[in-house]
Design a protein around this motif. Structure first.
Motif, short mmCIF file in Angstrom:
data_model
loop_
_atom_site.label_atom_id
_atom_site.label_comp_id
_atom_site.label_asym_id
_atom_site.label_seq_id
_atom_site.Cartn_x
_atom_site.Cartn_y
_atom_site.Cartn_z
N TYR A 104 -17.24 -0.12 -13.27
CA TYR A 104 -15.87 -0.44 -12.86
C TYR A 104 -15.82 -1.66 -11.94
O TYR A 104 -14.92 -1.78 -11.12
N SER A 105 -16.78 -2.55 -12.11
CA SER A 105 -16.83 -3.75 -11.28
C SER A 105 -15.51 -4.51 -11.36
O SER A 105 -14.93 -4.65 -12.43
N LEU A 106 -15.08 -5.01 -10.21
CA LEU A 106 -13.85 -5.80 -10.13
C LEU A 106 -14.11 -7.25 -9.76
O LEU A 106 -13.20 -8.07 -9.80
N TRP A 107 -15.35 -7.57 -9.40
CA TRP A 107 -15.68 -8.93 -8.99
C TRP A 107 -17.00 -9.37 -9.60
O TRP A 107 -17.88 -8.55 -9.84
N TYR A 108 -17.11 -10.65 -9.82
CA TYR A 108 -18.38 -11.27 -10.21
C TYR A 108 -18.38 -12.67 -9.64
O TYR A 108 -17.33 -13.25 -9.37
N PHE A 109 -19.57 -13.18 -9.41
CA PHE A 109 -19.69 -14.59 -9.06
C PHE A 109 -21.14 -15.01 -9.22
O PHE A 109 -22.04 -14.17 -9.32
N ASN A 110 -21.34 -16.31 -9.29
CA ASN A 110 -22.68 -16.88 -9.40
C ASN A 110 -23.01 -17.48 -8.04
O ASN A 110 -22.52 -18.54 -7.69
N PRO A 111 -23.86 -16.79 -7.27
CA PRO A 111 -24.14 -17.28 -5.91
C PRO A 111 -25.17 -18.40 -5.85
O PRO A 111 -25.39 -18.96 -4.78
N TYR A 112 -25.81 -18.73 -6.98
CA TYR A 112 -26.89 -19.73 -6.99
C TYR A 112 -27.97 -19.34 -5.98
O TYR A 112 -28.61 -20.20 -5.38
N ALA A 113 -28.12 -18.05 -5.75
CA ALA A 113 -29.08 -17.48 -4.81
C ALA A 113 -29.16 -15.98 -5.11
O ALA A 113 -28.44 -15.50 -5.98
N PRO A 114 -29.98 -15.24 -4.40
CA PRO A 114 -29.98 -13.78 -4.59
C PRO A 114 -28.59 -13.20 -4.33
O PRO A 114 -27.83 -13.72 -3.50
N CYS A 115 -28.27 -12.13 -5.02
CA CYS A 115 -26.96 -11.48 -4.88
C CYS A 115 -26.82 -10.84 -3.50
O CYS A 115 -27.67 -10.03 -3.11
N PRO A 116 -25.77 -11.17 -2.77
CA PRO A 116 -25.54 -10.46 -1.51
C PRO A 116 -25.13 -9.01 -1.80
O PRO A 116 -24.62 -8.71 -2.89
N ASN A 117 -25.33 -8.13 -0.84
CA ASN A 117 -25.02 -6.72 -1.03
C ASN A 117 -23.52 -6.46 -1.13
O ASN A 117 -23.09 -5.57 -1.85
N MET A 118 -22.73 -7.24 -0.39
CA MET A 118 -21.27 -7.05 -0.38
C MET A 118 -20.58 -8.32 -0.87
O MET A 118 -21.02 -9.42 -0.57
N PHE A 119 -19.50 -8.13 -1.60
CA PHE A 119 -18.65 -9.23 -2.03
C PHE A 119 -17.34 -8.62 -2.49
O PHE A 119 -17.36 -7.58 -3.14
N PRO A 120 -16.22 -9.21 -2.20
CA PRO A 120 -16.00 -10.36 -1.34
C PRO A 120 -16.41 -10.08 0.11
O PRO A 120 -16.73 -8.95 0.46
N PRO A 121 -16.35 -11.13 0.94
CA PRO A 121 -16.81 -10.99 2.32
C PRO A 121 -16.09 -9.92 3.15
O PRO A 121 -16.60 -9.47 4.15
N ASN A 122 -14.91 -9.48 2.71
CA ASN A 122 -14.17 -8.47 3.48
C ASN A 122 -14.70 -7.05 3.25
O ASN A 122 -14.14 -6.09 3.77
N GLY A 123 -15.79 -6.90 2.49
CA GLY A 123 -16.45 -5.61 2.35
C GLY A 123 -15.81 -4.64 1.37
O GLY A 123 -16.11 -3.45 1.39
N VAL A 124 -14.97 -5.14 0.47
CA VAL A 124 -14.32 -4.23 -0.48
C VAL A 124 -15.11 -4.06 -1.78
O VAL A 124 -14.74 -3.26 -2.63
N GLY A 125 -16.21 -4.81 -1.94
CA GLY A 125 -17.05 -4.68 -3.12
C GLY A 125 -18.51 -4.53 -2.75
O GLY A 125 -18.98 -5.15 -1.80
N ILE A 126 -19.22 -3.69 -3.49
CA ILE A 126 -20.65 -3.47 -3.25
C ILE A 126 -21.41 -3.83 -4.52
O ILE A 126 -20.95 -3.56 -5.64
N PHE A 127 -22.58 -4.43 -4.34
CA PHE A 127 -23.38 -4.90 -5.47
C PHE A 127 -23.64 -3.78 -6.48
O PHE A 127 -24.04 -2.69 -6.11
N GLN A 128 -23.44 -4.10 -7.76
CA GLN A 128 -23.67 -3.17 -8.86
C GLN A 128 -24.88 -3.61 -9.69
O GLN A 128 -25.81 -2.87 -9.88
N ILE A 129 -24.82 -4.87 -10.18
CA ILE A 129 -25.87 -5.34 -11.09
C ILE A 129 -25.80 -6.86 -11.19
O ILE A 129 -24.74 -7.45 -10.96
N LYS A 130 -26.92 -7.47 -11.53
CA LYS A 130 -26.95 -8.90 -11.83
C LYS A 130 -27.24 -9.05 -13.31
O LYS A 130 -28.17 -8.44 -13.84
N ILE A 131 -26.42 -9.84 -13.98
CA ILE A 131 -26.63 -10.15 -15.40
C ILE A 131 -26.70 -11.66 -15.51
O ILE A 131 -25.74 -12.36 -15.20
N LEU A 132 -27.88 -12.12 -15.90
CA LEU A 132 -28.18 -13.55 -15.93
C LEU A 132 -27.85 -14.16 -14.58
O LEU A 132 -28.45 -13.79 -13.59
#
Length: 146
Positions: A104-132
């Motif tokens: 049920y992910s609501l956000w994605y982004f390409n950080p050009y680095a390792p995935c941060p644990n939380m996104f967006p910065p306001n803490g409403v999303g938690i890391f689920q998975i990285k695909i490519l």
């Protein structure tokens, strides 16, 4: 002439994840449709189940903007015509399908680095998975208050 929902979804799939292969494009399509279908929080309140409202929500998708920070954005849905694969994935997503590992992910982004644990910065999303190159985030309990 305005684009249909199918056309807009196919275009944003290509623009946001065209280089991510079939799985990456399906993951992005799933996340976008999750925003359309979420029954609570900001995307429910603003989108009201309408794909166009989700796509055109200010500041959400760089590909929906012709300018970013005063600089022309040449990679946008108006300059990125889709191919058949993008229509096929748009049809798949519009029919209610979803990539199971996106959940049920609501956000994605390409950080050009390792995935941060939380996104967006306001803490409403938690890391689920990285695909490519994209990191995907599920809503936390805080999201329901948005």
């Amino acid at each position: 002439m305005a684009f249909s929902d199918r056309e807009l979804l196919a275009r944003i799939i290509k623009c946001e994840a065209g280089g991510e292969g079939d799985t990456g494009m399906r993951a992005v399509a799933t996340t976008i449709m999750n925003r359309v279908r979420v029954p609570y929080g900001e995307y429910h309140r603003i989108g009201q189940g309408d794909l166009r409202r989700i796509l055109f929500q200010t500041g959400q998708f760089d590909c929906m903007r012709t300018e970013i920070n005063g600089v022309p954005n040449n990679q946008n849905v108006w300059s990125t015509p889709p191919d058949q694969i993008h229509y096929d994935i748009a049809d798949w997503a519009l029919a209610g399908n979803r990539l199971f590992n996106i959940g049920y992910s609501l956000w994605y982004f390409n950080p050009y680095a390792p995935c941060p644990n939380m996104f967006p910065p306001n803490g409403v999303g938690i890391f689920q998975i990285k695909i490519l190159n994209h990191c995907f985030y599920d809503p936390t309990e805080l999201y329901a208050q948005t």
